[in-house]
Scaffold this motif. Structure first.
Motif, PDB file in Angstrom:
ATOM      1  N   ASN B  23       0.817  -1.218   0.000  1.00 22.92           N
ATOM      2  CA  ASN B  23       0.000   0.000   0.000  1.00 22.92           C
ATOM      3  C   ASN B  23       0.851   1.268   0.000  1.00 22.92           C
ATOM      4  O   ASN B  23       0.755   2.101   0.891  1.00 22.92           O
ATOM      5  N   LYS B  24       1.686   1.359  -1.033  1.00 22.56           N
ATOM      6  CA  LYS B  24       2.504   2.566  -1.116  1.00 22.56           C
ATOM      7  C   LYS B  24       1.825   3.616  -1.998  1.00 22.56           C
ATOM      8  O   LYS B  24       1.021   3.280  -2.860  1.00 22.56           O
ATOM      9  N   GLN B  28      -2.248   3.209  -3.449  1.00 21.87           N
ATOM     10  CA  GLN B  28      -2.280   1.919  -2.741  1.00 21.87           C
ATOM     11  C   GLN B  28      -1.679   0.782  -3.578  1.00 21.87           C
ATOM     12  O   GLN B  28      -2.273  -0.265  -3.781  1.00 21.87           O
ATOM     13  N   ASN B 205       2.599   1.458   3.869  1.00 19.68           N
ATOM     14  CA  ASN B 205       2.195   0.818   5.125  1.00 19.68           C
ATOM     15  C   ASN B 205       3.324  -0.010   5.722  1.00 19.68           C
ATOM     16  O   ASN B 205       3.609   0.078   6.914  1.00 19.68           O
TER      17      ASN B 205
END
Lengths: 229, 216
Positions: B23-24, B28, B205
């Protein structure tokens, strides 16, 4: 081994003595005396053995190295010679005179090293800055084994065929003389009292046992099992 | 993050890396990639790697894809001896890689790193200033990949520590993220393992990663 973040019995005793000797004090500049004697070598079954692969040395004082480079050649899947004595901070070169690769290494506490695999005609060398007993092996050929005695001074000599030895220029004082051979079951020694300009005689006997098992550089048994001389 | 150890001359090691990025960015993006390849000790200070990379990714709720992403060649040069007596406490290493992107046929990726490690007692510190540049005839994208960490030998060949790593885009074609977290490394004979659990501190995340290698 990498990470991204990343002597058994008598030998241990000998290593300890060598360390103690290294801090015992510097030799004085007196001309010293001469220590001679005879080594008697027997196999563990009691049979007499040749004494040419016995090294005799004195501990208890420190001398600087001569900057000499000893040589252990790899030839015919053997280390030749398989026992050398050097003074601390001297180097040993390891020429490969075979026509195939060798990978010389040591996992001994006083000096761990790994020369990698190198082919015939190439030579690599290492310096030894700590006293002790350094066992050297080949990671490719388990039958190859040698020992380097890294000693605190230059008073060491190899016995002749009859076991006779001569140590020249030993400083005056009370020291301990050791005899060492590969596969010795335990180190043998005797106290000597050396006087300047005089000769002191000491005779020693040593028992030679079997070649101890060793592991490869990864700490594993060799493929196909151990093969010894 | 690259270390400063290299294979001894004529040594060979197989390395596997699994890198995850969960989830970068605002979109996401989820990615998992596998880096696999042999490393060959050319000299006691220079090693070559021949890696290939597989990549799984998913953007938001879109359909995921898994593909053979790129392959290439890289050189790692340790600038000082690796002999434990001769090596200084501070060890520099430079790395250069050239890779072909299989999915973007005219793309060439160039990667470089300047790495320095420092060891004192049981403490090992490492800094890696890396970059990645994707070059096509019409576009150019570069990002910095700085990382650093410290580990302590806690028992035998087991190390625990913490590290920080990031990907920082230098242009508008990419985005940036950063993570920090604990790491562990363990060596056993010819085998080593290393893992880190990066907890996102910027635009991601989590970024866990595991690596292992076995020497021959």
């Amino acid at each position: 081994m990498r990470s991204p973040f990343a002597m058994c019995g008598g030998r241990a005793g000998l290593a300890g003595l060598l360390v103690l000797a290294a801090v015992a004090g510097m030799a004085s500049a007196d001309p010293g005396g001469r220590v001679t004697g005879t080594i008697t070598v027997t196999e563990s079954d009691g049979k007499p053995a040749n004494a040419t692969d016995v090294i005799v040395y004195v501990v208890g004082f420190v001398e600087p190295a001569d900057d000499q480079v000893a040589t252990i050649t790899q030839k015919g899947r053997k280390f030749v010679p398989d026992l050398v004595a050097i003074t601390v901070n001297e180097s040993v070169s390891f020429p490969n005179n075979d026509s195939f690769l060798h990978n010389v290494f040591s996992q001994s506490g006083p000096r761990k090293f790994d020369l990698g695999s190198f082919k015939g005609g190439e030579t690599k060398a290492r310096r030894f800055p700590e006293t002790g007993v350094v066992d050297v092996y080949c990671n490719i050929h388990p039958e190859m084994a040698a020992t380097i005695l890294v000693l605190p001074n230059r008073r060491h000599a190899r016995a002749d065929d009859s076991g006779h030895f001569v140590l020249e220029g030993v400083p005056a004082g009370d020291w301990r003389v050791f005899a060492y051979t590969r596969r010795a079951t335990k180190p043998t020694s005797a106290k000597v009292s050396v006087k300047a300009g005089a000769e002191t005689t000491v005779d020693l006997s040593i028992v030679r046992g079997a070649e101890p098992a060793h592991l490869n550089k990864y700490g594993e048994k060799y493929h196909g099992g151990q093969v010894y001389k | 993050m690259y270390g400063t150890e290299v294979m001894p001359e004529r040594g060979v090691e197989l390395q596997t890396w699994i890198l995850e990025e969960d989830n970068k960015y605002d979109t996401q993006v989820k990615e998992s990639s596998i880096w696999w390849g042999p490393l060959i000790g050319v000299t006691d200070q220079l090693e070559l790697a021949l890696p290939f990379e597989l990549e799984w990714d998913q953007v938001g709720g879109d359909k995921a894809s898994f593909t053979f992403k790129r392959f290439g060649i890289e050189a790692r040069y340790r600038m000082v001896s690796q002999d434990p007596v001769e090596a200084p406490a501070l060890v520099p290493l430079v790395r250069l890689a050239i890779k072909r992107d299989v999915t973007v046929r005219d793309d060439v990726r160039v990667e470089g790193d300047v790495v320095a490690s420092y060891e004192t007692g049981a403490v090992h510190a490492l800094v890696d200033l890396g970059f990645v540049s994707d070059i096509t005839p019409h576009t150019h994208h570069t990002e910095m990949r700085p990382s650093g960490g410290v580990s302590i030998r806690v028992a035998g060949e087991l190390r625990l520590g913490a590290e920080l790593y990031a990907e920082l885009s230098l242009d508008s074609r990419g985005e940036s993220w950063a993570a920090v977290g604990p790491n562990v490394a363990w060596t056993h004979g010819r085998f080593w393992f290393s893992g880190a659990f990066g907890i996102g501190i910027y635009h991601i995340n989590a970024a866990p990663r595991v690596m292992w290698g076995i020497a021959f």
